[in-house]
Design a protein around this motif. Structure first.
Motif, PDB file in Angstrom:
ATOM      1  N   ARG A  78      -3.879   4.240   9.061  1.00 55.92           N
ATOM      2  CA  ARG A  78      -4.040   3.258   8.116  1.00 55.92           C
ATOM      3  C   ARG A  78      -4.392   2.148   8.610  1.00 55.92           C
ATOM      4  NH1 ARG A  78       0.385   5.848   3.676  1.00 55.92           N
ATOM      5  NH2 ARG A  78      -0.942   7.684   3.459  1.00 55.92           N
ATOM      6  N   GLY A 119       0.746  -1.189  -0.029  1.00 50.14           N
ATOM      7  CA  GLY A 119      -0.016   0.175   0.129  1.00 50.14           C
ATOM      8  C   GLY A 119       0.833   1.374  -0.030  1.00 50.14           C
ATOM      9  N   LYS A 162      -5.810   1.672   3.135  1.00 50.24           N
ATOM     10  CA  LYS A 162      -5.139   1.815   2.328  1.00 50.24           C
ATOM     11  C   LYS A 162      -5.475   1.648   0.835  1.00 50.24           C
ATOM     12  CE  LYS A 162      -0.497   0.356   4.614  1.00 50.24           C
ATOM     13  NZ  LYS A 162       0.504  -0.613   4.503  1.00 50.24           N
ATOM     14  N   ILE A 163      -6.362   0.784   0.543  1.00 52.62           N
ATOM     15  CA  ILE A 163      -6.816   0.640  -0.663  1.00 52.62           C
ATOM     16  C   ILE A 163      -7.970   1.937  -1.206  1.00 52.62           C
ATOM     17  CG2 ILE A 163      -8.634  -0.612  -1.842  1.00 52.62           C
ATOM     18  CD1 ILE A 163      -7.893  -3.097  -0.637  1.00 52.62           C
ATOM     19  N   CYS A 177      -4.156  -6.518   2.548  1.00 49.13           N
ATOM     20  CA  CYS A 177      -4.025  -5.172   2.414  1.00 49.13           C
ATOM     21  C   CYS A 177      -5.064  -4.342   3.192  1.00 49.13           C
ATOM     22  CB  CYS A 177      -3.506  -4.292   1.131  1.00 49.13           C
ATOM     23  SG  CYS A 177      -3.471  -2.658   1.053  1.00 49.13           S
ATOM     24  N   VAL A 185      -1.756  -5.183  -5.226  1.00 54.23           N
ATOM     25  CA  VAL A 185      -1.925  -5.352  -3.539  1.00 54.23           C
ATOM     26  C   VAL A 185      -2.486  -6.827  -3.158  1.00 54.23           C
ATOM     27  CG1 VAL A 185      -2.105  -2.862  -3.266  1.00 54.23           C
ATOM     28  CG2 VAL A 185      -4.102  -4.445  -3.217  1.00 54.23           C
TER      29      VAL A 185
END
Length: 326
Positions: A305, A68, A97-98, A93, A89
């Motif tokens: 995050r 990420g 972050k995505i 993840c 990713v």
């Protein structure tokens, strides 16, 4: 591009940890970078190198396999320079972050794992395949790109040396691609050969074994999931010559230390940053700190995050987030 937004991040003395471990503990806060992580440093170096060597033409697509943070750094920098970004990713993840990657304009593909180029289901394999089969696409390949190490040798290491006035005795960093600990370790050891360069990885990761035996273990087992660190292969950007020891920590102790640190300081640490906190708690006697030591913990990103993974059970996480973002 405003490169002044990358690097020159502050260090902060942590009174809570210094008192707890009877030594001087400082934290390098990498969430002050453009993309709020240390990965902006190698992202910029890798992109700059590819452009200078004409490995990609204007308007092309930078491709990366990332948990990420590197992906975000590449996306933000590429966009400013007129390029596109395609980021692969793994399904582990964090959703935060995505979402951040998508908001930054990256094209995302989710893969089964990040187990290296030998695994057909991995982020690395898919990223390499995409770059090889699409015109004007360049795979930055942080796991094997020498610019990963160079970025930290040229920027992070000198910053730490200057900010501690050359007094740093111990440097602790999580180990994922190996670029941070290899680059910083090389620079600091050139200045002070007796400095301790210590890595931290999840239980079951193979780099501790590789550092001790210079070969991978005969049997590779799944390692504890601590996002951003730990590997079942040896990245080319990991230089064992610069690393003195690697400590292993468990996922549950890492989560517990993240919550304790938030409780005591009001600050959200990232997942791999919390792994450093767990290493202090679990390996205190082995580390043997004294009041004369100057210990630098490398916090590569920011706990906001990982709210869904570390802090979602707490009603006060929003207050803590406001505390850490300055």
């Amino acid at each position: 591009m405003t490169t002044t937004l990358i690097g020159n991040t502050p260090i902060r003395r942590c009174d809570f940890l210094s008192t707890l471990y009877c030594t001087n503990i400082f934290i390098k806060e990498e969430f002050h970078n453009l993309g709020m992580s240390a990965k902006d440093r190698p992202a910029f170096f890798m992109i700059q190198d590819a452009i200078e060597r004409q490995r990609i033409q204007p308007g092309g697509t930078f491709v990366e396999a990332s948990s990420g943070n590197t992906g975000l750094g590449i996306t933000l920098i590429a966009k400013q320079l007129g390029y596109q970004a395609k980021i692969f990713v793994s399904k582990s993840c964090s959703q935060e972050k995505i979402n951040t990657l998508l908001q930054a304009g990256a094209e995302i593909e989710i893969c089964e794992n990040s187990n290296g180029l030998h695994d057909f289901h991995s982020t690395q394999f898919h990223a390499q395949s995409y770059a090889a089969t699409h015109p004007n696409a360049y795979f930055t390949n942080q796991y094997y790109n020498t610019q990963n190490i160079r970025a930290h040798y040229k920027t992070t290491g000198p910053e730490i040396w200057e900010q501690t006035a050359g007094k740093v005795t111990h440097f602790l960093s999580g180990v994922g691609t190996g670029g941070t600990i290899s680059g910083v370790g090389r620079f600091l050891k050139e200045q002070r050969p007796d400095v301790c360069i210590w890595g931290v990885e999840p239980k079951g990761s193979i780099l501790q074994h590789y550092l001790s035996h210079r070969r991978t273990p005969e049997k590779v087992v799944p390692f504890d999931a601590i996002e951003g660190i730990g590997r079942n292969f040896v990245p080319g950007s990991f230089d064992p010559q610069q690393v003195d020891h690697i400590f292993q920590v468990e996922q549950e102790s890492t989560k517990a230390m993240a919550r304790l640190y938030r409780e005591k300081t009001g600050i959200l640490s990232g997942f791999s940053s919390a792994a450093l906190l767990a290493s202090l708690a679990c390996h205190r006697e082995e580390m043997g700190f004294t009041p004369e030591h100057t210990v630098l913990l490398f916090f590569p990103d920011h706990g906001s995050r990982y709210v869904s993974k570390l802090y979602s059970d707490s009603a006060d996480f929003q207050t803590a987030t406001k505390t850490v973002i300055r």
